[in-house]
Design a protein around this motif. Structure first.
Motif, PDB file in Angstrom:
ATOM      1  N   UNK A   1      46.515 -24.864 -40.837  1.00 33.31           N
ATOM      2  CA  UNK A   1      47.134 -26.187 -40.774  1.00 33.31           C
ATOM      3  C   UNK A   1      48.258 -26.218 -39.737  1.00 33.31           C
ATOM      4  N   UNK A   2      48.383 -25.152 -38.964  1.00 33.11           N
ATOM      5  CA  UNK A   2      49.237 -25.118 -37.796  1.00 33.11           C
ATOM      6  C   UNK A   2      48.443 -24.480 -36.659  1.00 33.11           C
ATOM      7  N   UNK A   3      48.983 -24.566 -35.488  1.00 27.78           N
ATOM      8  CA  UNK A   3      48.299 -24.000 -34.328  1.00 27.78           C
ATOM      9  C   UNK A   3      48.050 -22.511 -34.524  1.00 27.78           C
ATOM     10  N   UNK A   4      46.931 -22.058 -34.011  1.00 27.77           N
ATOM     11  CA  UNK A   4      46.554 -20.654 -34.106  1.00 27.77           C
ATOM     12  C   UNK A   4      45.882 -20.234 -32.811  1.00 27.77           C
ATOM     13  N   UNK A   5      45.658 -18.945 -32.686  1.00 26.15           N
ATOM     14  CA  UNK A   5      44.941 -18.426 -31.520  1.00 26.15           C
ATOM     15  C   UNK A   5      43.539 -19.037 -31.440  1.00 26.15           C
ATOM     16  N   UNK A   6      42.828 -19.051 -32.578  1.00 20.67           N
ATOM     17  CA  UNK A   6      41.472 -19.603 -32.595  1.00 20.67           C
ATOM     18  C   UNK A   6      41.469 -21.081 -32.271  1.00 20.67           C
ATOM     19  N   UNK A   7      42.472 -21.819 -32.775  1.00 20.48           N
ATOM     20  CA  UNK A   7      42.555 -23.248 -32.479  1.00 20.48           C
ATOM     21  C   UNK A   7      42.763 -23.476 -30.990  1.00 20.48           C
ATOM     22  N   UNK A   8      43.626 -22.673 -30.385  1.00 17.67           N
ATOM     23  CA  UNK A   8      43.851 -22.792 -28.944  1.00 17.67           C
ATOM     24  C   UNK A   8      42.583 -22.444 -28.170  1.00 17.67           C
ATOM     25  N   UNK A   9      41.888 -21.391 -28.591  1.00 15.20           N
ATOM     26  CA  UNK A   9      40.648 -21.006 -27.914  1.00 15.20           C
ATOM     27  C   UNK A   9      39.580 -22.089 -28.060  1.00 15.20           C
ATOM     28  N   UNK A  10      39.443 -22.638 -29.258  1.00 16.73           N
ATOM     29  CA  UNK A  10      38.421 -23.653 -29.495  1.00 16.73           C
ATOM     30  C   UNK A  10      38.702 -24.946 -28.759  1.00 16.73           C
ATOM     31  N   UNK A  11      39.959 -25.385 -28.795  1.00 16.25           N
ATOM     32  CA  UNK A  11      40.296 -26.622 -28.090  1.00 16.25           C
ATOM     33  C   UNK A  11      40.195 -26.418 -26.588  1.00 16.25           C
ATOM     34  N   UNK A  12      40.584 -25.239 -26.109  1.00 16.38           N
ATOM     35  CA  UNK A  12      40.458 -24.951 -24.683  1.00 16.38           C
ATOM     36  C   UNK A  12      38.995 -24.931 -24.262  1.00 16.38           C
ATOM     37  N   UNK A  13      38.118 -24.406 -25.104  1.00 20.54           N
ATOM     38  CA  UNK A  13      36.681 -24.436 -24.795  1.00 20.54           C
ATOM     39  C   UNK A  13      36.208 -25.875 -24.606  1.00 20.54           C
ATOM     40  N   UNK A  14      36.662 -26.761 -25.476  1.00 23.35           N
ATOM     41  CA  UNK A  14      36.236 -28.164 -25.371  1.00 23.35           C
ATOM     42  C   UNK A  14      36.830 -28.821 -24.127  1.00 23.35           C
ATOM     43  N   UNK A  15      38.064 -28.463 -23.800  1.00 21.90           N
ATOM     44  CA  UNK A  15      38.678 -28.966 -22.569  1.00 21.90           C
ATOM     45  C   UNK A  15      37.901 -28.484 -21.350  1.00 21.90           C
ATOM     46  N   UNK A  16      37.548 -27.209 -21.333  1.00 23.13           N
ATOM     47  CA  UNK A  16      36.763 -26.670 -20.215  1.00 23.13           C
ATOM     48  C   UNK A  16      35.435 -27.419 -20.056  1.00 23.13           C
ATOM     49  N   UNK A  17      34.805 -27.764 -21.158  1.00 27.20           N
ATOM     50  CA  UNK A  17      33.534 -28.481 -21.098  1.00 27.20           C
ATOM     51  C   UNK A  17      33.704 -29.923 -20.653  1.00 27.20           C
ATOM     52  N   UNK A  18      34.896 -30.490 -20.870  1.00 25.73           N
ATOM     53  CA  UNK A  18      35.127 -31.912 -20.671  1.00 25.73           C
ATOM     54  C   UNK A  18      35.757 -32.239 -19.332  1.00 25.73           C
ATOM     55  N   UNK A  19      36.553 -31.345 -18.784  1.00 24.05           N
ATOM     56  CA  UNK A  19      37.313 -31.651 -17.573  1.00 24.05           C
ATOM     57  C   UNK A  19      36.382 -32.068 -16.429  1.00 24.05           C
TER      58      UNK A  19
END
Length: 492
Positions: A212-230
Protein backbone atom coordinates in the motif's frame (compact mmCIF):
# COMPACT_ATOMS: atom_id res chain seq x y z
CA UNK A 1 -4.53 3.44 3.55
CA UNK A 2 -5.61 1.34 6.47
CA UNK A 3 -2.20 0.62 7.86
CA UNK A 4 -0.97 4.20 7.66
CA UNK A 5 -3.93 6.55 7.39
CA UNK A 6 -3.88 7.52 11.04
CA UNK A 7 -0.15 8.29 11.12
CA UNK A 8 0.04 12.08 11.30
CA UNK A 9 -1.98 12.65 8.12
CA UNK A 10 -4.17 15.10 9.98
CA UNK A 11 -1.05 17.09 10.85
CA UNK A 12 0.28 17.37 7.34
CA UNK A 13 -3.15 18.16 5.94
CA UNK A 14 -4.12 20.70 8.56
CA UNK A 15 -0.86 22.63 8.62
CA UNK A 16 1.01 22.19 5.39
CA UNK A 17 -1.83 22.33 2.90
CA UNK A 18 -4.32 24.64 4.57
CA UNK A 19 -2.88 27.49 2.52
CA UNK A 20 -3.50 25.74 -0.78
CA UNK A 21 -7.16 26.48 -1.43
CA UNK A 22 -9.38 24.58 -3.83
CA UNK A 23 -8.75 27.12 -6.62
CA UNK A 24 -4.97 27.00 -6.43
CA UNK A 25 -3.82 23.41 -6.96
CA UNK A 26 -1.18 24.44 -9.49
CA UNK A 27 -0.61 27.76 -7.81
CA UNK A 28 0.06 27.29 -4.08
CA UNK A 29 0.11 30.49 -2.07
CA UNK A 30 3.50 31.75 -0.83
CA UNK A 31 2.71 31.22 2.87
CA UNK A 32 2.52 27.47 2.20
CA UNK A 33 6.30 27.51 1.89
CA UNK A 34 6.63 29.24 5.26
CA UNK A 35 4.45 26.60 6.93
CA UNK A 36 6.45 23.82 5.26
CA UNK A 37 9.77 25.20 6.47
CA UNK A 38 8.39 25.16 10.00
CA UNK A 39 6.86 21.71 9.70
CA UNK A 40 9.60 19.57 8.13
CA UNK A 41 12.10 19.36 10.99
CA UNK A 42 12.54 15.65 11.76
CA UNK A 43 12.45 12.23 10.13
CA UNK A 44 8.92 11.74 11.47
CA UNK A 45 7.85 15.02 9.85
CA UNK A 46 9.21 13.96 6.48
CA UNK A 47 7.60 10.53 6.78
CA UNK A 48 4.24 12.13 7.56
CA UNK A 49 4.72 14.24 4.44
CA UNK A 50 5.27 11.08 2.40
CA UNK A 51 2.12 9.53 3.85
CA UNK A 52 0.28 12.73 3.00
CA UNK A 53 0.97 12.08 -0.69
CA UNK A 54 -0.96 8.80 -0.48
CA UNK A 55 -3.77 10.66 1.25
CA UNK A 56 -3.99 12.86 -1.87
CA UNK A 57 -4.24 9.77 -4.10
CA UNK A 58 -6.90 8.31 -1.82
CA UNK A 59 -8.93 11.50 -2.12
CA UNK A 60 -12.07 12.61 -0.30
CA UNK A 61 -15.20 10.47 -0.28
CA UNK A 62 -17.85 12.40 -2.18
CA UNK A 63 -20.53 10.99 0.11
CA UNK A 64 -19.15 13.02 3.00
CA UNK A 65 -19.73 16.35 1.26
CA UNK A 66 -22.67 18.16 -0.30
CA UNK A 67 -22.91 17.91 -4.07
CA UNK A 68 -22.11 21.62 -4.40
CA UNK A 69 -18.69 21.29 -2.72
CA UNK A 70 -15.63 20.53 -4.85
CA UNK A 71 -12.92 18.59 -3.10
CA UNK A 72 -9.90 16.63 -4.18
CA UNK A 73 -11.36 13.19 -5.06
CA UNK A 74 -8.04 11.55 -5.86
CA UNK A 75 -8.54 8.32 -7.82
CA UNK A 76 -12.19 7.98 -6.82
CA UNK A 77 -13.42 9.53 -10.09
CA UNK A 78 -10.83 7.92 -12.35
CA UNK A 79 -13.25 5.37 -13.82
CA UNK A 80 -15.15 8.21 -15.50
CA UNK A 81 -12.07 9.37 -17.40
CA UNK A 82 -10.96 5.86 -18.34
CA UNK A 83 -13.54 3.03 -18.31
CA UNK A 84 -16.38 5.32 -19.43
CA UNK A 85 -14.30 6.56 -22.35
CA UNK A 86 -13.59 3.00 -23.47
CA UNK A 87 -16.04 0.44 -24.83
CA UNK A 88 -16.33 -1.20 -21.39
CA UNK A 89 -18.84 0.84 -19.43
CA UNK A 90 -21.17 3.83 -19.38
CA UNK A 91 -23.55 5.80 -17.19
CA UNK A 92 -27.04 4.44 -16.66
CA UNK A 93 -28.57 7.79 -17.69
CA UNK A 94 -27.67 10.60 -20.06
CA UNK A 95 -28.06 13.28 -17.42
CA UNK A 96 -25.29 15.22 -15.72
CA UNK A 97 -21.63 15.86 -16.41
CA UNK A 98 -20.66 12.26 -15.57
CA UNK A 99 -22.62 11.00 -18.56
CA UNK A 100 -20.55 13.23 -20.83
CA UNK A 101 -17.58 10.86 -20.64
CA UNK A 102 -19.15 7.82 -22.25
CA UNK A 103 -20.68 9.99 -25.01
CA UNK A 104 -17.38 11.76 -25.77
CA UNK A 105 -18.75 15.23 -25.10
CA UNK A 106 -16.50 16.26 -22.22
CA UNK A 107 -15.94 20.00 -22.32
CA UNK A 108 -13.29 22.13 -20.57
CA UNK A 109 -15.83 23.03 -17.88
CA UNK A 110 -16.48 19.42 -16.85
CA UNK A 111 -16.16 19.33 -13.05
CA UNK A 112 -15.07 15.70 -12.76
CA UNK A 113 -12.23 16.16 -15.27
CA UNK A 114 -11.27 19.37 -13.49
CA UNK A 115 -11.21 17.57 -10.15
CA UNK A 116 -9.04 14.75 -11.47
CA UNK A 117 -6.57 17.17 -13.07
CA UNK A 118 -6.33 19.06 -9.78
CA UNK A 119 -5.99 15.82 -7.84
CA UNK A 120 -2.98 14.70 -9.84
CA UNK A 121 -1.29 18.06 -9.35
CA UNK A 122 -2.04 17.92 -5.65
CA UNK A 123 -0.09 14.63 -5.58
CA UNK A 124 2.75 16.31 -7.48
CA UNK A 125 2.72 19.34 -5.21
CA UNK A 126 2.92 17.22 -2.07
CA UNK A 127 5.69 15.07 -3.57
CA UNK A 128 7.71 18.17 -4.48
CA UNK A 129 7.24 19.51 -0.96
CA UNK A 130 8.68 16.32 0.51
CA UNK A 131 11.59 16.40 -1.91
CA UNK A 132 12.38 19.99 -0.93
CA UNK A 133 12.82 19.07 2.73
CA UNK A 134 13.82 15.41 2.54
CA UNK A 135 17.36 16.23 3.71
CA UNK A 136 15.86 16.81 7.18
CA UNK A 137 15.13 13.09 7.46
CA UNK A 138 17.53 10.61 9.02
CA UNK A 139 20.43 9.93 6.67
CA UNK A 140 19.47 6.26 6.43
CA UNK A 141 16.02 7.16 5.09
CA UNK A 142 16.74 10.02 2.68
CA UNK A 143 17.19 7.84 -0.42
CA UNK A 144 14.09 5.79 0.41
CA UNK A 145 11.84 8.80 1.03
CA UNK A 146 13.19 10.49 -2.10
CA UNK A 147 12.46 7.44 -4.24
CA UNK A 148 8.99 7.10 -2.76
CA UNK A 149 8.06 10.72 -3.43
CA UNK A 150 9.43 10.52 -6.97
CA UNK A 151 7.55 7.29 -7.63
CA UNK A 152 4.29 8.98 -6.67
CA UNK A 153 5.11 12.06 -8.73
CA UNK A 154 5.87 9.85 -11.71
CA UNK A 155 2.60 7.97 -11.18
CA UNK A 156 0.62 11.23 -11.25
CA UNK A 157 2.38 12.53 -14.35
CA UNK A 158 1.83 9.21 -16.13
CA UNK A 159 -1.90 9.59 -15.61
CA UNK A 160 -1.89 13.23 -16.71
CA UNK A 161 0.16 12.78 -19.87
CA UNK A 162 -1.97 9.86 -21.08
CA UNK A 163 -5.24 11.72 -20.52
CA UNK A 164 -4.36 15.33 -21.36
CA UNK A 165 -1.21 15.13 -23.48
CA UNK A 166 1.39 17.85 -22.93
CA UNK A 167 1.06 19.28 -19.43
CA UNK A 168 3.03 21.64 -17.17
CA UNK A 169 6.02 19.82 -15.68
CA UNK A 170 6.92 20.83 -12.14
CA UNK A 171 9.80 19.14 -10.37
CA UNK A 172 10.00 21.66 -7.55
CA UNK A 173 7.59 23.69 -5.42
CA UNK A 174 6.70 26.79 -7.43
CA UNK A 175 5.51 30.08 -6.01
CA UNK A 176 2.55 32.00 -7.36
CA UNK A 177 4.70 34.42 -9.36
CA UNK A 178 6.40 31.65 -11.37
CA UNK A 179 3.67 31.64 -13.99
CA UNK A 180 5.78 30.30 -16.83
CA UNK A 181 6.81 27.27 -14.82
CA UNK A 182 3.33 26.67 -13.44
CA UNK A 183 1.40 26.89 -16.67
CA UNK A 184 3.62 26.21 -19.68
CA UNK A 185 2.81 22.88 -21.29
CA UNK A 186 5.83 20.65 -21.87
CA UNK A 187 6.19 18.27 -24.80
CA UNK A 188 4.90 14.75 -24.13
CA UNK A 189 8.30 13.18 -24.75
CA UNK A 190 9.89 15.44 -22.09
CA UNK A 191 7.19 14.52 -19.58
CA UNK A 192 7.91 10.84 -20.21
CA UNK A 193 11.64 11.43 -19.72
CA UNK A 194 10.92 12.80 -16.25
CA UNK A 195 8.54 9.95 -15.42
CA UNK A 196 11.23 7.42 -16.36
CA UNK A 197 13.81 9.19 -14.20
CA UNK A 198 11.42 9.30 -11.24
CA UNK A 199 10.53 5.61 -11.48
CA UNK A 200 14.10 4.45 -12.06
CA UNK A 201 15.02 5.85 -8.67
CA UNK A 202 12.37 3.62 -7.14
CA UNK A 203 13.77 0.51 -8.82
CA UNK A 204 17.12 1.25 -7.15
CA UNK A 205 16.25 2.58 -3.70
CA UNK A 206 13.00 0.85 -2.70
CA UNK A 207 12.37 -2.66 -1.40
CA UNK A 208 9.27 -4.83 -1.37
CA UNK A 209 8.20 -4.18 2.21
CA UNK A 210 4.91 -2.55 1.26
CA UNK A 211 1.94 -3.10 -1.02
CA UNK A 212 0.00 0.00 0.00
CA UNK A 213 3.08 2.18 -0.42
CA UNK A 214 5.64 2.41 -3.17
CA UNK A 215 7.90 -0.60 -3.56
CA UNK A 216 10.65 -1.85 -5.82
CA UNK A 217 8.17 -4.10 -7.67
CA UNK A 218 5.69 -1.24 -8.03
CA UNK A 219 8.38 0.96 -9.55
CA UNK A 220 9.47 -1.84 -11.88
CA UNK A 221 5.91 -2.61 -12.96
CA UNK A 222 4.89 0.98 -13.53
CA UNK A 223 8.15 1.65 -15.36
CA UNK A 224 7.45 -1.34 -17.62
CA UNK A 225 4.09 0.18 -18.52
CA UNK A 226 5.71 3.58 -19.11
CA UNK A 227 8.29 1.97 -21.40
CA UNK A 228 5.50 0.33 -23.39
CA UNK A 229 3.49 3.56 -23.58
CA UNK A 230 6.04 6.31 -24.26
CA UNK A 231 6.16 7.78 -27.81
CA UNK A 232 9.05 5.47 -28.77
CA UNK A 233 8.42 2.24 -26.83
CA UNK A 234 11.33 0.63 -25.01
CA UNK A 235 10.31 -3.01 -25.36
CA UNK A 236 13.63 -4.34 -24.09
CA UNK A 237 13.41 -2.23 -20.96
CA UNK A 238 9.79 -3.24 -20.36
CA UNK A 239 10.70 -6.91 -20.72
CA UNK A 240 13.56 -6.53 -18.25
CA UNK A 241 11.34 -4.83 -15.68
CA UNK A 242 8.64 -7.50 -15.98
CA UNK A 243 11.17 -10.32 -15.71
CA UNK A 244 12.72 -8.74 -12.64
CA UNK A 245 9.31 -8.95 -10.95
CA UNK A 246 8.57 -12.45 -12.24
CA UNK A 247 11.98 -13.80 -11.21
CA UNK A 248 11.89 -12.21 -7.75
CA UNK A 249 9.51 -14.90 -6.50
CA UNK A 250 7.74 -12.35 -4.29
CA UNK A 251 4.43 -12.44 -6.17
CA UNK A 252 1.98 -15.03 -7.45
CA UNK A 253 -1.49 -15.22 -8.97
CA UNK A 254 -4.26 -15.83 -6.48
CA UNK A 255 -5.87 -19.24 -7.02
CA UNK A 256 -9.37 -17.80 -6.62
CA UNK A 257 -9.92 -14.76 -8.84
CA UNK A 258 -12.44 -13.22 -6.43
CA UNK A 259 -9.83 -13.22 -3.66
CA UNK A 260 -7.83 -10.68 -5.63
CA UNK A 261 -10.46 -8.11 -4.63
CA UNK A 262 -11.77 -9.41 -1.32
CA UNK A 263 -8.59 -10.76 0.31
CA UNK A 264 -6.88 -7.42 0.24
CA UNK A 265 -3.11 -6.90 -0.13
CA UNK A 266 -2.85 -10.54 -1.22
CA UNK A 267 0.04 -12.23 -3.04
CA UNK A 268 -1.06 -10.80 -6.40
CA UNK A 269 -1.19 -7.16 -5.33
CA UNK A 270 1.81 -5.00 -6.18
CA UNK A 271 0.42 -1.56 -5.39
CA UNK A 272 -2.99 -0.58 -4.01
CA UNK A 273 -4.55 2.46 -2.35
CA UNK A 274 -6.23 1.47 0.89
CA UNK A 275 -9.60 2.55 2.25
CA UNK A 276 -11.35 1.82 5.56
CA UNK A 277 -15.05 0.93 5.54
CA UNK A 278 -17.48 2.88 7.69
CA UNK A 279 -15.08 5.76 8.29
CA UNK A 280 -16.21 8.83 6.32
CA UNK A 281 -12.67 10.22 6.37
CA UNK A 282 -10.96 7.09 5.04
CA UNK A 283 -13.61 5.40 2.88
CA UNK A 284 -14.51 5.60 -0.79
CA UNK A 285 -17.84 6.17 -2.51
CA UNK A 286 -17.30 4.81 -6.00
CA UNK A 287 -18.32 1.24 -5.11
CA UNK A 288 -21.86 2.31 -4.30
CA UNK A 289 -22.13 4.34 -7.51
CA UNK A 290 -21.67 1.19 -9.59
CA UNK A 291 -25.11 -0.07 -8.53
CA UNK A 292 -28.34 0.51 -10.40
CA UNK A 293 -30.75 -2.35 -9.67
CA UNK A 294 -30.65 -1.57 -5.96
CA UNK A 295 -29.45 1.99 -6.14
CA UNK A 296 -26.94 2.65 -3.36
CA UNK A 297 -25.15 5.81 -4.49
CA UNK A 298 -26.15 9.32 -5.41
CA UNK A 299 -26.32 8.53 -9.11
CA UNK A 300 -28.64 6.22 -11.05
CA UNK A 301 -25.80 3.82 -11.79
CA UNK A 302 -22.29 4.35 -13.12
CA UNK A 303 -19.84 1.94 -14.74
CA UNK A 304 -22.76 0.00 -16.21
CA UNK A 305 -21.41 -2.85 -18.33
CA UNK A 306 -21.75 -2.52 -22.09
CA UNK A 307 -23.34 -5.57 -23.77
CA UNK A 308 -20.32 -6.18 -26.01
CA UNK A 309 -18.13 -6.59 -22.94
CA UNK A 310 -20.65 -9.05 -21.49
CA UNK A 311 -20.32 -11.06 -24.72
CA UNK A 312 -16.54 -11.11 -24.40
CA UNK A 313 -16.89 -12.34 -20.83
CA UNK A 314 -19.30 -15.09 -21.88
CA UNK A 315 -16.85 -16.34 -24.48
CA UNK A 316 -13.51 -15.65 -22.83
CA UNK A 317 -14.01 -14.77 -19.18
CA UNK A 318 -14.00 -18.23 -17.70
CA UNK A 319 -14.33 -18.16 -13.92
CA UNK A 320 -13.68 -14.41 -13.90
CA UNK A 321 -17.14 -13.70 -15.26
CA UNK A 322 -19.08 -14.45 -12.09
CA UNK A 323 -16.69 -12.35 -10.02
CA UNK A 324 -16.65 -9.36 -12.38
CA UNK A 325 -20.22 -8.40 -13.24
CA UNK A 326 -23.80 -9.52 -12.63
CA UNK A 327 -27.25 -8.81 -14.01
CA UNK A 328 -30.20 -8.27 -11.68
CA UNK A 329 -33.98 -8.04 -12.04
CA UNK A 330 -35.37 -8.28 -15.56
CA UNK A 331 -31.88 -7.84 -16.99
CA UNK A 332 -30.88 -11.22 -15.54
CA UNK A 333 -33.33 -12.97 -17.88
CA UNK A 334 -31.83 -11.56 -21.07
CA UNK A 335 -29.38 -13.70 -23.12
CA UNK A 336 -27.06 -10.70 -23.15
CA UNK A 337 -27.62 -8.28 -20.26
CA UNK A 338 -28.04 -4.66 -21.22
CA UNK A 339 -27.41 -3.01 -17.86
CA UNK A 340 -25.23 -5.40 -15.87
CA UNK A 341 -23.40 -4.07 -12.82
CA UNK A 342 -19.76 -4.23 -11.76
CA UNK A 343 -19.34 -6.51 -8.73
CA UNK A 344 -15.55 -6.53 -8.40
CA UNK A 345 -15.89 -3.72 -5.91
CA UNK A 346 -19.10 -4.38 -4.04
CA UNK A 347 -18.74 -2.54 -0.72
CA UNK A 348 -17.21 -4.67 2.01
CA UNK A 349 -19.77 -6.79 3.80
CA UNK A 350 -21.44 -7.67 0.51
CA UNK A 351 -22.95 -11.06 -0.18
CA UNK A 352 -23.43 -12.06 -3.82
CA UNK A 353 -24.44 -15.64 -3.10
CA UNK A 354 -28.02 -14.65 -3.95
CA UNK A 355 -27.56 -12.85 -7.24
CA UNK A 356 -31.20 -11.79 -7.34
CA UNK A 357 -30.88 -9.84 -4.11
CA UNK A 358 -27.41 -8.32 -3.76
CA UNK A 359 -26.49 -6.89 -0.37
CA UNK A 360 -24.18 -3.91 -0.42
CA UNK A 361 -23.41 -3.60 3.27
CA UNK A 362 -24.71 -1.33 6.00
CA UNK A 363 -22.87 1.75 4.73
CA UNK A 364 -22.29 1.25 1.01
CA UNK A 365 -21.44 4.91 0.52
CA UNK A 366 -18.54 4.52 2.96
CA UNK A 367 -16.93 1.48 1.38
CA UNK A 368 -13.53 0.11 2.34
CA UNK A 369 -12.58 -1.71 -0.85
CA UNK A 370 -8.98 -1.01 -1.80
CA UNK A 371 -8.26 0.46 -5.22
CA UNK A 372 -5.76 -1.77 -7.05
CA UNK A 373 -3.35 0.16 -9.25
CA UNK A 374 -1.01 -2.69 -10.21
CA UNK A 375 -1.20 -6.46 -9.82
CA UNK A 376 0.78 -9.47 -10.97
CA UNK A 377 -1.49 -10.62 -13.80
CA UNK A 378 -1.02 -7.20 -15.41
CA UNK A 379 2.75 -7.73 -15.27
CA UNK A 380 2.48 -11.17 -16.88
CA UNK A 381 0.43 -9.75 -19.74
CA UNK A 382 2.82 -6.80 -20.11
CA UNK A 383 5.66 -9.30 -20.30
CA UNK A 384 3.96 -10.96 -23.26
CA UNK A 385 3.32 -7.54 -24.81
CA UNK A 386 6.94 -6.50 -24.45
CA UNK A 387 8.11 -9.65 -26.23
CA UNK A 388 5.55 -9.09 -29.00
CA UNK A 389 6.85 -5.57 -29.71
CA UNK A 390 3.59 -4.62 -31.38
CA UNK A 391 3.42 -7.72 -33.59
CA UNK A 392 1.95 -11.21 -33.44
CA UNK A 393 4.32 -13.82 -32.02
CA UNK A 394 4.78 -17.52 -31.39
CA UNK A 395 7.50 -16.88 -28.80
CA UNK A 396 7.20 -19.49 -26.05
CA UNK A 397 7.99 -17.07 -23.24
CA UNK A 398 5.27 -14.66 -24.33
CA UNK A 399 2.79 -17.51 -24.60
CA UNK A 400 3.82 -18.89 -21.20
CA UNK A 401 3.11 -15.59 -19.44
CA UNK A 402 -0.14 -15.16 -21.33
CA UNK A 403 -1.30 -18.68 -20.47
CA UNK A 404 -0.61 -18.33 -16.75
CA UNK A 405 -3.39 -15.76 -16.65
CA UNK A 406 -5.68 -17.85 -18.90
CA UNK A 407 -5.19 -21.01 -16.86
CA UNK A 408 -6.06 -19.22 -13.63
CA UNK A 409 -9.33 -18.27 -15.33
CA UNK A 410 -10.14 -21.96 -15.85
CA UNK A 411 -8.84 -22.54 -19.37
CA UNK A 412 -6.77 -25.57 -20.36
CA UNK A 413 -3.02 -25.09 -20.51
CA UNK A 414 -2.70 -27.20 -23.67
CA UNK A 415 -5.89 -27.10 -25.69
CA UNK A 416 -6.52 -23.39 -25.10
CA UNK A 417 -2.95 -22.32 -25.79
CA UNK A 418 -2.86 -20.39 -29.09
CA UNK A 419 -0.21 -21.24 -31.66
CA UNK A 420 0.28 -17.52 -32.24
CA UNK A 421 -0.39 -14.73 -29.80
CA UNK A 422 -1.96 -11.83 -31.70
CA UNK A 423 -2.39 -8.25 -30.58
CA UNK A 424 -6.17 -8.70 -30.66
CA UNK A 425 -5.95 -11.84 -28.52
CA UNK A 426 -3.80 -10.01 -25.97
CA UNK A 427 -6.19 -7.06 -25.92
CA UNK A 428 -9.14 -9.38 -25.38
CA UNK A 429 -7.41 -11.14 -22.50
CA UNK A 430 -6.49 -7.84 -20.88
CA UNK A 431 -10.09 -6.69 -21.32
CA UNK A 432 -11.68 -9.54 -19.39
CA UNK A 433 -8.87 -9.94 -16.84
CA UNK A 434 -8.61 -6.25 -15.94
CA UNK A 435 -12.14 -5.04 -16.68
CA UNK A 436 -13.33 -2.15 -14.48
CA UNK A 437 -9.80 -1.52 -13.20
CA UNK A 438 -9.30 1.51 -15.48
CA UNK A 439 -6.88 -0.12 -17.93
CA UNK A 440 -8.92 -0.64 -21.11
CA UNK A 441 -8.74 2.93 -22.48
CA UNK A 442 -5.00 3.07 -21.93
CA UNK A 443 -4.52 -0.40 -23.44
CA UNK A 444 -6.27 0.67 -26.64
CA UNK A 445 -4.12 3.80 -26.84
CA UNK A 446 -0.88 1.97 -26.14
CA UNK A 447 -1.48 -0.75 -28.71
CA UNK A 448 -2.48 1.77 -31.37
CA UNK A 449 -6.08 0.73 -31.96
CA UNK A 450 -8.00 3.26 -29.85
CA UNK A 451 -9.42 5.25 -32.75
CA UNK A 452 -10.52 2.16 -34.67
CA UNK A 453 -12.11 0.42 -31.69
CA UNK A 454 -13.68 3.45 -30.07
CA UNK A 455 -14.75 4.95 -33.38
CA UNK A 456 -16.65 1.75 -34.19
CA UNK A 457 -18.06 1.65 -30.65
CA UNK A 458 -19.23 5.27 -30.88
CA UNK A 459 -20.92 4.60 -34.23
CA UNK A 460 -22.68 1.54 -32.82
CA UNK A 461 -23.93 3.48 -29.80
CA UNK A 462 -24.82 6.62 -31.75
CA UNK A 463 -22.24 8.85 -30.03
CA UNK A 464 -22.00 11.33 -32.89
CA UNK A 465 -19.64 13.72 -31.08
CA UNK A 466 -16.76 11.24 -31.17
CA UNK A 467 -13.71 12.09 -33.25
CA UNK A 468 -10.05 11.21 -32.89
CA UNK A 469 -9.35 14.47 -31.03
CA UNK A 470 -11.65 13.25 -28.24
CA UNK A 471 -8.99 10.72 -27.24
CA UNK A 472 -7.41 13.60 -25.33
CA UNK A 473 -9.41 15.33 -22.63
CA UNK A 474 -9.59 19.12 -22.75
CA UNK A 475 -7.45 21.07 -20.33
CA UNK A 476 -9.86 22.35 -17.63
CA UNK A 477 -10.92 25.90 -18.42
CA UNK A 478 -10.45 26.95 -14.80
CA UNK A 479 -6.75 26.17 -15.07
CA UNK A 480 -6.50 28.14 -18.31
CA UNK A 481 -8.18 31.09 -16.64
CA UNK A 482 -5.78 30.92 -13.69
CA UNK A 483 -2.85 30.91 -16.10
CA UNK A 484 -3.90 34.24 -17.64
CA UNK A 485 -3.53 32.81 -21.12
CA UNK A 486 -0.27 30.85 -20.68
CA UNK A 487 -1.95 27.43 -20.58
CA UNK A 488 -3.18 26.40 -24.03
CA UNK A 489 -6.09 24.15 -24.93
CA UNK A 490 -6.16 20.80 -26.74
CA UNK A 491 -7.94 20.87 -30.12
CA UNK A 492 -11.47 19.55 -29.81
Amino acid sequence: MKKYIKFLIFTITATLFVSCNSDEFLNPLPDTVIVAETFFQTDADVLSGVIGIYDAIQGVNENTQSSSVRFNRGVQLEYLLTEHRSDNTRSKTLEGSRADFHRYIVEPENIQSEDYYQSMYEIIFRANNVLKYVANADASNINKYTAEAKFLRGYAYFNLVRLYGAVPLLTKVATSDEKELLFTRVDVAKVYEQIVLDLQEGTTNLDNTHKSRASKAAAQGLLAKVYLTQPTPNYVGAKQMCEAIINSGDLALETDFRNVFYNELNNEIIFAIQYASGDPNESQGFSSEFTSYKRQGRQDGLNIVNPNLAVDFMNNGGNRTGASYAAFGDDANLPIPEDAEVIKFLPLGSDISDTNLPIYGDQPGNAGNDWIILRYSDVLLMHAEAIMQGNDTNDANALDSFMKVKVRAGFDAITDRPAVLTVNTLLLERRVELAFENHRFFDLLRLGVAHDVLGAHATLKGYTSYNIRRLLLPIPSREINLSEGLLTQNPQ
